[in-house]
Design a protein around this motif. Sequence first.
Motif, PDB file in Angstrom:
ATOM      1  N   SER A 167       0.945  -1.067  -0.091  1.00 30.72           N
ATOM      2  CA  SER A 167       0.016   0.004   0.063  1.00 30.72           C
ATOM      3  C   SER A 167       0.962   1.354  -0.009  1.00 30.72           C
ATOM      4  N   GLY A 168       0.427   2.437  -0.420  1.00 30.52           N
ATOM      5  CA  GLY A 168       1.052   3.517  -0.274  1.00 30.52           C
ATOM      6  C   GLY A 168       1.598   3.998   1.188  1.00 30.52           C
TER       7      GLY A 168
ATOM      8  N   TYR B 224      -6.559  -2.590   0.076  1.00 28.72           N
ATOM      9  CA  TYR B 224      -7.463  -1.470  -0.198  1.00 28.72           C
ATOM     10  C   TYR B 224      -8.527  -1.385   0.810  1.00 28.72           C
TER      11      TYR B 224
ATOM     12  N   TRP C   2       6.794  -0.898 -11.995  1.00 26.12           N
ATOM     13  CA  TRP C   2       5.891  -0.860 -10.907  1.00 26.12           C
ATOM     14  C   TRP C   2       4.346  -0.795 -11.539  1.00 26.12           C
ATOM     15  N   GLN C   3       3.077  -1.243 -11.015  1.00 26.01           N
ATOM     16  CA  GLN C   3       1.771  -0.550 -11.301  1.00 26.01           C
ATOM     17  C   GLN C   3       1.019  -0.683 -10.277  1.00 26.01           C
ATOM     18  N   GLN C   4       0.082   0.226 -10.338  1.00 26.57           N
ATOM     19  CA  GLN C   4      -0.957   0.776  -9.399  1.00 26.57           C
ATOM     20  C   GLN C   4      -2.084  -0.111  -9.893  1.00 26.57           C
TER      21      GLN C   4
ATOM     22  N   GLN D 178       4.555   6.827  -7.713  1.00 27.07           N
ATOM     23  CA  GLN D 178       4.045   7.317  -8.978  1.00 27.07           C
ATOM     24  C   GLN D 178       5.106   7.131 -10.103  1.00 27.07           C
TER      25      GLN D 178
ATOM     26  N   PHE E 168      -0.097  -0.940  -4.740  1.00 27.92           N
ATOM     27  CA  PHE E 168       1.116  -0.992  -5.739  1.00 27.92           C
ATOM     28  C   PHE E 168       1.548  -2.522  -5.931  1.00 27.92           C
TER      29      PHE E 168
ATOM     30  N   CYS F 225       5.458   3.769 -11.488  1.00 26.45           N
ATOM     31  CA  CYS F 225       4.238   3.294 -12.118  1.00 26.45           C
ATOM     32  C   CYS F 225       4.185   4.052 -13.660  1.00 26.45           C
TER      33      CYS F 225
END
Length: 355
Positions: free
Chosen positions: A26-27, A77, A50-52, A41, A58, A44
């Motif tokens: 997580s962030g 989430y 990486w990817q969100q 970011q 992430f 990503c």
Amino acid sequence: MNHNTPASVSPRPLRHLIKTQRRVMSGAQLKAHGVSAASAQEQCRAGGPWQQVLPGVFLLHPGPATSDERLHAVLLYAGRVAERQGQLDAVPVQPAAGEAHTAPAVPYTDALVTGLAALALHGFSSAPPLLSLDHIDVLVPRTRRLRSTEFVRLIRATGLPTPVQIGGVPVAPVPRALADAVAQLSDAGAVRRLLTEAVRGGHCEPASVVRELTQARLLTRPHVVDAVDSLLAEGRAIAEDRLYTMVRAHGLPDPVWNVDLRLPGGPHLGGLDAYWPDQAVAVELDTRAPRQDEDALWSEYARKREHLERLGITVVYITPRKLRDSLEQQAAVVRTALMAAGDRDPAAYVVVLPR
């Protein structure tokens, strides 16, 4: 270190995260590792490493998420991740065959996987594979300020059931998972297969399933009612088989099976699953369905039992769950009743008829 960085955690370079098997974060977890929101970011960006996959969640590799990663992403989430010794850690994923799994489990709170995804984790062959699901259903408290998004479908509840931990994932118990799955299904065949497997596979008893379906107000749907009728019939058949097994395996004398009792020239006294005429001992399976008026139905059971016992007949009620979980103990109860027959006054004469 700035004032937003936990004092007990030193920032670590991004390569440290990339080299671990902890691939979903997580962030907040990234921030605890010294990775700012802007840096996350940047990782990503198009073609980045990486990817969100969900808001604030992430995936630390560019390829498709595995089923395990999807599950943990959903929980990151929808739930809350408890702090462990002041340090938020990343989410472990299943290692490749032969690799050690050293990452600690993440203590999620306020979120449970439910519905078809939960049934797949419980081992249901009639549930679709996890990766084929468009949505993963998650139970959250009604007060959580979240929205369903992407492949997360939130189901709000006033109170969450006690989770079952499967591979580090908090999962709703089978009856609740079934109710949440059935709520999303219009295919009568799929509903019937899931309910049948729940009972036939020994995951739970019909009564607990019907109770959850009743609370979810799903018994107004004709295809669900039809499936429940089949479920109850399936549950009774399994309980009867266990009753036969109890008598044979524990050396009880053979009773007469599935009979009706009547007074000579008089009224019908009721049906019984097993009856020992010489000892005047009866066994009846208690298969009440929660969708019925339990108080009224139990009053009917009680009246029948009282009437038979006034006639000198001992009635032993056994639930399907007790037959499943404590067969030997139930056999001992019946054996005790049979052995005590000699100490009682003779029972009234009754007519025994096949049911």
